[in-house]
Design a protein around this motif. Structure first.
Motif, PDB file in Angstrom:
ATOM      1  N   ALA A  66       0.924  -1.139   0.021  1.00 38.87           N
ATOM      2  CA  ALA A  66       0.052   0.036  -0.175  1.00 38.87           C
ATOM      3  C   ALA A  66       1.045   1.343  -0.089  1.00 38.87           C
ATOM      4  CB  ALA A  66      -0.897  -0.106   1.151  1.00 38.87           C
ATOM      5  N   PRO A  67       2.039   1.445   0.741  1.00 34.05           N
ATOM      6  CA  PRO A  67       2.499   2.600   0.681  1.00 34.05           C
ATOM      7  C   PRO A  67       3.748   2.908  -0.193  1.00 34.05           C
ATOM      8  CG  PRO A  67       3.421   1.280   2.619  1.00 34.05           C
ATOM      9  CD  PRO A  67       2.475   0.314   1.763  1.00 34.05           C
ATOM     10  N   THR A  68       3.973   1.922  -1.096  1.00 31.91           N
ATOM     11  CA  THR A  68       5.001   2.035  -2.146  1.00 31.91           C
ATOM     12  C   THR A  68       5.273   3.467  -2.437  1.00 31.91           C
ATOM     13  OG1 THR A  68       4.211  -0.132  -3.002  1.00 31.91           O
ATOM     14  CG2 THR A  68       5.534   1.173  -4.441  1.00 31.91           C
ATOM     15  N   LYS A  69       4.333   4.145  -3.122  1.00 35.44           N
ATOM     16  CA  LYS A  69       4.609   5.571  -3.797  1.00 35.44           C
ATOM     17  C   LYS A  69       4.931   6.460  -2.563  1.00 35.44           C
ATOM     18  CE  LYS A  69       3.677   4.862  -7.978  1.00 35.44           C
ATOM     19  NZ  LYS A  69       4.928   5.104  -8.956  1.00 35.44           N
ATOM     20  N   SER A  70       4.443   6.318  -1.384  1.00 35.93           N
ATOM     21  CA  SER A  70       4.584   7.137  -0.189  1.00 35.93           C
ATOM     22  C   SER A  70       5.983   7.190   0.323  1.00 35.93           C
ATOM     23  CB  SER A  70       3.619   7.113   0.897  1.00 35.93           C
ATOM     24  OG  SER A  70       2.255   7.166   0.548  1.00 35.93           O
ATOM     25  N   VAL A  71       6.341   5.913   0.392  1.00 34.77           N
ATOM     26  CA  VAL A  71       7.709   5.643   0.900  1.00 34.77           C
ATOM     27  C   VAL A  71       8.856   5.982  -0.186  1.00 34.77           C
ATOM     28  CG1 VAL A  71       9.399   3.656   1.668  1.00 34.77           C
ATOM     29  CG2 VAL A  71       7.037   3.765   2.422  1.00 34.77           C
ATOM     30  N   GLN A  72       8.520   5.874  -1.321  1.00 31.50           N
ATOM     31  CA  GLN A  72       9.355   6.412  -2.353  1.00 31.50           C
ATOM     32  C   GLN A  72       9.540   7.710  -2.432  1.00 31.50           C
ATOM     33  OE1 GLN A  72       7.935   4.539  -6.136  1.00 31.50           O
ATOM     34  NE2 GLN A  72       8.982   2.639  -5.716  1.00 31.50           N
ATOM     35  N   ASN A  73       8.448   8.492  -2.189  1.00 32.26           N
ATOM     36  CA  ASN A  73       8.379  10.046  -2.030  1.00 32.26           C
ATOM     37  C   ASN A  73       9.485  10.412  -1.021  1.00 32.26           C
ATOM     38  OD1 ASN A  73       6.861  10.379  -4.263  1.00 32.26           O
ATOM     39  ND2 ASN A  73       5.080  10.552  -2.996  1.00 32.26           N
ATOM     40  N   PHE A  74       9.389   9.586   0.235  1.00 32.75           N
ATOM     41  CA  PHE A  74       9.926   9.909   1.386  1.00 32.75           C
ATOM     42  C   PHE A  74      11.682   9.773   1.054  1.00 32.75           C
ATOM     43  CE2 PHE A  74      12.030   7.730   5.132  1.00 32.75           C
ATOM     44  CZ  PHE A  74      12.051   8.891   6.077  1.00 32.75           C
ATOM     45  N   ILE A  75      11.823   8.656   0.568  1.00 35.61           N
ATOM     46  CA  ILE A  75      13.160   8.401   0.230  1.00 35.61           C
ATOM     47  C   ILE A  75      13.834   9.479  -0.752  1.00 35.61           C
ATOM     48  CG2 ILE A  75      14.840   6.741  -1.002  1.00 35.61           C
ATOM     49  CD1 ILE A  75      12.962   4.474  -0.230  1.00 35.61           C
ATOM     50  N   ASN A  76      13.094   9.970  -1.797  1.00 33.10           N
ATOM     51  CA  ASN A  76      13.393  11.111  -2.628  1.00 33.10           C
ATOM     52  C   ASN A  76      13.601  12.308  -1.894  1.00 33.10           C
ATOM     53  OD1 ASN A  76      14.083  12.290  -5.009  1.00 33.10           O
ATOM     54  ND2 ASN A  76      12.067  12.629  -5.630  1.00 33.10           N
ATOM     55  N   GLN A  77      12.535  12.527  -1.062  1.00 38.19           N
ATOM     56  CA  GLN A  77      12.628  13.762  -0.151  1.00 38.19           C
ATOM     57  C   GLN A  77      13.980  14.031   0.751  1.00 38.19           C
ATOM     58  OE1 GLN A  77       9.284  14.447   2.023  1.00 38.19           O
ATOM     59  NE2 GLN A  77      10.110  16.125   3.530  1.00 38.19           N
TER      60      GLN A  77
END
Length: 521
Positions: A66-77
């Protein structure tokens, strides 16, 4: 006795003799076959072991989707704040793949030590100790966002894998050893039921209506602490495995107390006799290490079966079905925002079939279910290959594909998904079983890791024809089980071991790999 009374009755009618037996016929009633059900104590013990055991395995497999996109955004940030530049696509993919796949590496580590811990601390003690890894994992993953440290996600996922690896060793040992012989299969299905229940719960919790929104992902990943806390509160009230207490610890008093607690003061004597017979056979024999099992020629068929059923559990195509599920649902016309709900449907389907398998396994037997499951999966592979090949030829073909998805999941849940762990418990005696679970766990996690690595290449190279590979695997496994594995239903562990040894003697006498003369299903 009924036949005797029938003959007497006929004699009385025809010859006018022995009429004094006629009143007995009126009063005689054929004994009613009672359906055995687990006691309330046993059911509660299974729940207490499962909620912090294999439930965690299923939950942590599904919760990460479920949080695939959210975690990827956090890593990028986080990367941008550290290095003043955006992370490359390749590095982002590498980090995300590491977060997902490190779970399998942790599982392999957990499986490698799970049997040893079960011998040293007991089955219940190992399950309780194992919650330490789940609590630490929840702490690290929850702390990753406020601390701006995505590396903590890698540590947390590794620890959840260790937790799952130990649980999948210790829980089946505990449940299989507290279960009465007549209900061993049905109760051991608790392992699969809690795995599928964990997968379904993770899918539901990950919906946007609950914790699927972007800002909630740290809480979502930290919820792995809840089952751990529940088990720490509940499981201490239950006794240790009676078999472990008597055979491994030599504590007859504690064993009797545990059996009385699980089965009642009037019903435990038969189980006690079985345990004592197994103890007498194991006198002077210490629990074996995994490498010692490979040296024992009497166990070669059990070990070969262990390799076959556990490797095939990962290589039978179930992962491919889930990979294609989103595509099939899209082609069937399901809107993109509704696909997560259809995915929950697949989880519910697998959970229901695990429950159904638990109800059928003591009546149909292990062989019928696992051979039937692999046979139906073979048929589904053929149908799914044809459906995917002609996906766009007609409007009804996508619905055939969707039917194949659910049919394959049903077949997997009724057969290999439920029976594999039960056979692992039943094929080995007390001194061999922990080492056998270490071996099977290592096979399972290694296969899990390898299929995750090579599966994308298989799909990209063969497309829908990859299911023909899985067709061959399912057919070969069904054939192997038919000729080699005996029925284990309602037999003691010593009787099952004797049947495997008869297979060894038959092979040695004939010099060929002839079929095992097993009991009927």
């Amino acid at each position: 006795m009924l036949k005797y009374f029938g003959r007497v009755s006929k004699m009385g009618k025809d010859n006018g003799e022995l009429k004094e037996y006629q009143p007995l016929l009126k009063d005689f009633k054929e004994p009613v076959r009672q359906i055995k059900v687990p006691s309330k104590s046993l059911l509660l013990a299974v729940w207490a072991a499962g909620i912090g055991g294999t439930f965690q395995y299923g939950y942590n497999i599904s919760i990460i989707n479920a949080p695939t996109k959210s975690v990827q955004n956090f890593i990028n940030q986080t990367w941008t704040e550290r290095y003043n530049t955006e992370i490359s696509t390749q590095m982002l993919t590498l980090l995300w793949s590491t977060i997902v796949s490190i779970f399998t590496l942790g599982g392999l580590v957990g499986a490698s030590v799970g049997g040893t811990l079960a011998i040293r601390f007991g089955r219940k003690g190992t399950l309780l100790f194992n919650n330490t890894f789940a609590l630490l994992a929840a702490f690290f993953m929850g702390l990753s966002y406020p601390s701006g440290t995505f590396e903590l996600l890698i540590i947390g996922r590794f620890l959840t894998g260790v937790n799952a690896g130990i649980a999948i060793c210790a829980q089946p040992l505990y449940i299989g050893e507290i279960a009465p012989r007549a209900l061993r299969g049905a109760m051991s299905m608790g392992t699969s039921i809690f795995i599928t229940g964990g997968i379904l719960t993770g899918q539901v919790i990950g919906l946007k209506e609950l914790l699927g929104e972007e800002e909630y992902w740290p809480i979502l990943l930290s919820t792995t602490c809840i089952p751990a806390i529940l088990q720490l509160l509940i499981l201490p009230w239950f006794p240790e495995s009676p078999r472990y207490l008597l055979i491994d610890r030599g504590d007859d008093v504690a064993c009797t107390k545990a059996l009385t607690w699980f089965h009642g003061p009037d019903k435990y004597h038969g189980e006690k006799e079985d345990i004592e017979r197994e103890r007498d056979c194991a006198i002077g024999i210490k629990p074996k290490k995994p490498w010692e099992l490979f040296k024992d020629r009497n166990l070669r068929w059990q070990l070969l079966t262990l390799f076959v059923i556990h490797m095939s559990q990962q290589l039978n195509g179930i992962n491919a079905i889930y990979f294609y599920a989103d595509y099939v649902f899209t082609q069937a016309g399901i809107p993109a925002d509704k696909i997560p709900y259809a995915t929950v449907g697949t989880g519910a389907c697998e959970c229901i079939t695990a429950l159904t398998c638990g109800l059928l396994i003591e009546s149909l037997g292990r062989r019928a279910l696992i051979i039937g499951g692999y046979s139906l999966m073979s048929l589904c592979c053929v149908c799914f290959t044809v459906a995917l090949t002609f996906q766009e030829s007609s409007t009804w073909v996508p619905y055939l594909s969707m039917t194949c998805v659910f049919a394959f999941i049903l077949s997997f849940g009724l057969g290999p998904g439920g029976v594999t762990n039960i056979l692992t418990t039943e094929m080995f005696t007390q001194t061999d079983r922990p080492a056998a679970y270490m071996i099977s766990g290592s096979i399972n996690w290694t296969s899990f890791f390898l299929i995750g690595m090579i599966f994308p290449f298989i799909v990209n190279g063969l497309k829908q024809y990859c299911f023909l590979v899985f067709l061959v695997i399912c057919c070969l496994v069904a054939t192997y089980i038919f000729f080699v594995v005996p029925e284990t239903k309602n037999k003691t562990f010593l009787e099952i071991q004797s049947e495997f040894r008869s297979r060894k003697k038959l092979t040695a006498a004939s010099g060929t790999e002839g079929p095992l003369l097993s009991t009927p299903m």
